[in-house]
Design an enzyme around this catalytic site. Structure first.
Site, PDB file in Angstrom:
ATOM      1  N   SER A  40       1.568  15.554   0.285  1.00  0.00           N
ATOM      2  CA  SER A  40       2.349  16.530  -0.478  1.00  0.00           C
ATOM      3  C   SER A  40       1.554  17.186  -1.605  1.00  0.00           C
ATOM      4  O   SER A  40       2.107  17.458  -2.681  1.00  0.00           O
ATOM      5  CB  SER A  40       3.643  15.903  -0.995  1.00  0.00           C
ATOM      6  OG  SER A  40       4.446  15.486   0.100  1.00  0.00           O
ATOM      7  N   GLY A  89      -1.459  19.140   4.312  1.00  0.00           N
ATOM      8  CA  GLY A  89      -0.701  19.522   5.505  1.00  0.00           C
ATOM      9  C   GLY A  89       0.109  20.786   5.240  1.00  0.00           C
ATOM     10  O   GLY A  89      -0.395  21.907   5.295  1.00  0.00           O
ATOM     11  N   GLY A  90       1.378  20.602   4.916  1.00  0.00           N
ATOM     12  CA  GLY A  90       2.329  21.710   4.795  1.00  0.00           C
ATOM     13  C   GLY A  90       1.831  22.884   3.960  1.00  0.00           C
ATOM     14  O   GLY A  90       1.944  24.045   4.370  1.00  0.00           O
ATOM     15  N   GLY A 138       4.251  14.763   4.006  1.00  0.00           N
ATOM     16  CA  GLY A 138       5.333  15.598   4.522  1.00  0.00           C
ATOM     17  C   GLY A 138       6.688  15.279   3.929  1.00  0.00           C
ATOM     18  O   GLY A 138       7.720  15.727   4.420  1.00  0.00           O
ATOM     19  N   GLU A 168      -0.378   9.901  11.523  1.00  0.00           N
ATOM     20  CA  GLU A 168       0.433  10.277  12.696  1.00  0.00           C
ATOM     21  C   GLU A 168      -0.234   9.782  13.981  1.00  0.00           C
ATOM     22  O   GLU A 168       0.443   9.402  14.936  1.00  0.00           O
ATOM     23  CB  GLU A 168       0.633  11.807  12.711  1.00  0.00           C
ATOM     24  CG  GLU A 168       1.600  12.223  11.606  1.00  0.00           C
ATOM     25  CD  GLU A 168       1.368  13.612  11.031  1.00  0.00           C
ATOM     26  OE1 GLU A 168       0.696  14.436  11.662  1.00  0.00           O
ATOM     27  OE2 GLU A 168       1.870  13.856   9.914  1.00  0.00           O
ATOM     28  N   HIS A 217      -5.624   9.880  11.294  1.00  0.00           N
ATOM     29  CA  HIS A 217      -4.463  10.348  10.541  1.00  0.00           C
ATOM     30  C   HIS A 217      -3.300   9.387  10.818  1.00  0.00           C
ATOM     31  O   HIS A 217      -3.172   8.858  11.924  1.00  0.00           O
ATOM     32  CB  HIS A 217      -4.103  11.776  10.968  1.00  0.00           C
ATOM     33  CG  HIS A 217      -3.111  12.408  10.053  1.00  0.00           C
ATOM     34  ND1 HIS A 217      -1.767  12.151  10.162  1.00  0.00           N
ATOM     35  CD2 HIS A 217      -3.254  13.244   8.998  1.00  0.00           C
ATOM     36  CE1 HIS A 217      -1.137  12.827   9.206  1.00  0.00           C
ATOM     37  NE2 HIS A 217      -2.018  13.493   8.498  1.00  0.00           N
ATOM     38  N   GLU A 225      -4.371   8.689   2.190  1.00  0.00           N
ATOM     39  CA  GLU A 225      -3.092   9.371   2.373  1.00  0.00           C
ATOM     40  C   GLU A 225      -1.967   8.335   2.474  1.00  0.00           C
ATOM     41  O   GLU A 225      -1.716   7.800   3.566  1.00  0.00           O
ATOM     42  CB  GLU A 225      -3.110  10.186   3.668  1.00  0.00           C
ATOM     43  CG  GLU A 225      -4.166  11.243   3.712  1.00  0.00           C
ATOM     44  CD  GLU A 225      -3.746  12.369   4.647  1.00  0.00           C
ATOM     45  OE1 GLU A 225      -3.612  13.490   4.157  1.00  0.00           O
ATOM     46  OE2 GLU A 225      -3.524  12.113   5.840  1.00  0.00           O
ATOM     47  N   ASN A 266      -4.936  20.571   7.120  1.00  0.00           N
ATOM     48  CA  ASN A 266      -4.563  19.944   8.397  1.00  0.00           C
ATOM     49  C   ASN A 266      -3.370  20.714   8.938  1.00  0.00           C
ATOM     50  O   ASN A 266      -2.242  20.504   8.498  1.00  0.00           O
ATOM     51  CB  ASN A 266      -4.211  18.471   8.167  1.00  0.00           C
ATOM     52  CG  ASN A 266      -3.782  17.789   9.457  1.00  0.00           C
ATOM     53  OD1 ASN A 266      -3.934  18.342  10.540  1.00  0.00           O
ATOM     54  ND2 ASN A 266      -3.243  16.584   9.332  1.00  0.00           N
ATOM     55  N   TRP A 267      -3.651  21.626   9.851  1.00  0.00           N
ATOM     56  CA  TRP A 267      -2.574  22.475  10.384  1.00  0.00           C
ATOM     57  C   TRP A 267      -1.666  21.716  11.354  1.00  0.00           C
ATOM     58  O   TRP A 267      -0.613  22.237  11.738  1.00  0.00           O
ATOM     59  CB  TRP A 267      -3.179  23.696  11.088  1.00  0.00           C
ATOM     60  CG  TRP A 267      -3.764  24.716  10.162  1.00  0.00           C
ATOM     61  CD1 TRP A 267      -3.739  24.700   8.785  1.00  0.00           C
ATOM     62  CD2 TRP A 267      -4.448  25.920  10.536  1.00  0.00           C
ATOM     63  NE1 TRP A 267      -4.373  25.822   8.287  1.00  0.00           N
ATOM     64  CE2 TRP A 267      -4.807  26.586   9.344  1.00  0.00           C
ATOM     65  CE3 TRP A 267      -4.783  26.490  11.758  1.00  0.00           C
ATOM     66  CZ2 TRP A 267      -5.495  27.799   9.344  1.00  0.00           C
ATOM     67  CZ3 TRP A 267      -5.467  27.703  11.758  1.00  0.00           C
ATOM     68  CH2 TRP A 267      -5.821  28.349  10.558  1.00  0.00           C
ATOM     69  N   LYS A 268      -2.100  20.560  11.800  1.00  0.00           N
ATOM     70  CA  LYS A 268      -1.314  19.765  12.772  1.00  0.00           C
ATOM     71  C   LYS A 268      -0.960  20.628  13.989  1.00  0.00           C
ATOM     72  O   LYS A 268      -1.730  21.510  14.366  1.00  0.00           O
ATOM     73  CB  LYS A 268      -0.067  19.168  12.112  1.00  0.00           C
ATOM     74  CG  LYS A 268      -0.382  18.459  10.803  1.00  0.00           C
ATOM     75  CD  LYS A 268       0.760  17.637  10.297  1.00  0.00           C
ATOM     76  CE  LYS A 268       0.417  17.091   8.917  1.00  0.00           C
ATOM     77  NZ  LYS A 268       1.382  16.129   8.440  1.00  0.00           N
TER      78      LYS A 268
HETATM   79  C1  PEP Z   1      -1.354  15.480   6.049  1.00  0.00           C
HETATM   80  O1  PEP Z   1      -0.848  15.821   7.084  1.00  0.00           O
HETATM   81  O2  PEP Z   1      -2.477  14.970   6.071  1.00  0.00           O
HETATM   82  C2  PEP Z   1      -0.614  15.704   4.814  1.00  0.00           C
HETATM   83  C3  PEP Z   1      -1.087  15.205   3.716  1.00  0.00           C
HETATM   84  O3  PEP Z   1       0.549  16.433   4.907  1.00  0.00           O
HETATM   85  P1  PEP Z   1       1.405  17.048   3.670  1.00  0.00           P
HETATM   86  O4  PEP Z   1       0.404  17.714   2.750  1.00  0.00           O
HETATM   87  O5  PEP Z   1       2.343  17.995   4.296  1.00  0.00           O
HETATM   88  O6  PEP Z   1       2.054  15.895   2.985  1.00  0.00           O
END
Ligand code: PEP
Length: 254
Positions: free
Chosen positions: A215, A236-237, A175, A99, A97, A169, A9-11
């Protein structure tokens, strides 16, 4: 075996040039993937066509949108419809998501409508669910996440539900660098599979992929993905760095 999936997930990150470089680097690594392993890249809307042409007819790598409208078409300035995604060959879309739920106030009902419209256009929703820290601290997370599934998904007939990918999640792990423990992820995902079994039966519950997100990194992916009910991750990250994400792909169950 259920599909084992590493979903990036590049957001709202990366310029077009950075996105192209990252994708090319990962694809050029030519990781040996089995027939039940898949990699999804959730890329920003303007990059979907470029990214889809990079994966072309690959049977393991696919491109996902990060969102779509709950409306079919019309006067909704700035929105992107499922039909538009289908028309450029996109077959996956992240829905719900945290967010989107928290910042854009997307309700159970709106998310249910997004799932419906994706399925109508042959787009597989990657449906996200997960509890905030306050709910985890209260110990009511199982009921909270169960309600998210029931309210947005359980109106679906079985033949539609079985097309979904679920991503658990926990919001407190997204994050933050704070990963759910392997036991916490497994416990919730086993619970969700049991809830799905009660509603749709064992065959569908056993076939639906449930990813963990929060994470996930190269250093913890193998342990998380090793749990019986964790079928890969939504990342994500760590998906923004080629080598890190490649290690996460390699950690998928064989
Ligand atoms: C996400 O955005 O779905 C996510 C899990 O982010 P991260 O891996 O950065 O926690």
């Amino acid at each position: 075996m259920r599909k084992q999936i590493a979903a990036a997930n590049w957001k709202m990150n990366l310029t077009y040039q950075q996105a192209e470089k990252l994708l090319t680097e990962i694809l050029n690594a030519r990781l040996p993937l089995g027939p039940d392993q898949q990699v999804l890249f959730g890329v920003p809307f303007p990059y979907l066509i470029m990214a889809n042409s990079e994966v072309a007819d690959d049977t393991n790598y696919f491109i996902a949108a990060q969102n779509c409208s709950d409306k079919k078409s019309g006067a909704y300035t700035g929105e992107v419809s499922a039909e538009m995604l289908q028309s450029i060959g996109i077959r996956y879309c992240i829905i719900g998501h945290s967010e989107r739920r928290e910042i854009f106030k997307e309700s159970h009902q709106v998310l249910g409508a997004k799932v419906d419209i994706c399925l109508q256009y042959d787009i597989t929703p990657v449906f996200c669910c997960g509890e905030p820290l306050s709910i985890r601290d209260e110990g009511t997370q199982n009921a909270f996440v169960q309600t998210q599934l029931e309210e947005s998904l359980f109106h679906l007939p079985a033949e539609q539900f079985q097309k979904l990918i679920i991503a658990y999640e926990p919001i407190w792990a997204i994050g933050t660098g704070r990963t759910a423990s392997t036991e916490q992820a497994q416990e919730m995902q086993q619970h969700l599979r049991a809830v799905i079994r009660n509603k749709y039966g064992a065959a569908i519950a056993d076939a639906v992929s449930i990813l963990y997100g929060g994470s996930v990194k190269a250093s913890n992916a193998a342990e998380l993905f090793g749990s019986p009910d964790v079928d890969g991750g939504l990342v994500g990250g760590a998906s923004l760095q080629a080598q890190e994400f490649e290690q996460i792909i390699k950690a998928l169950k064989q």
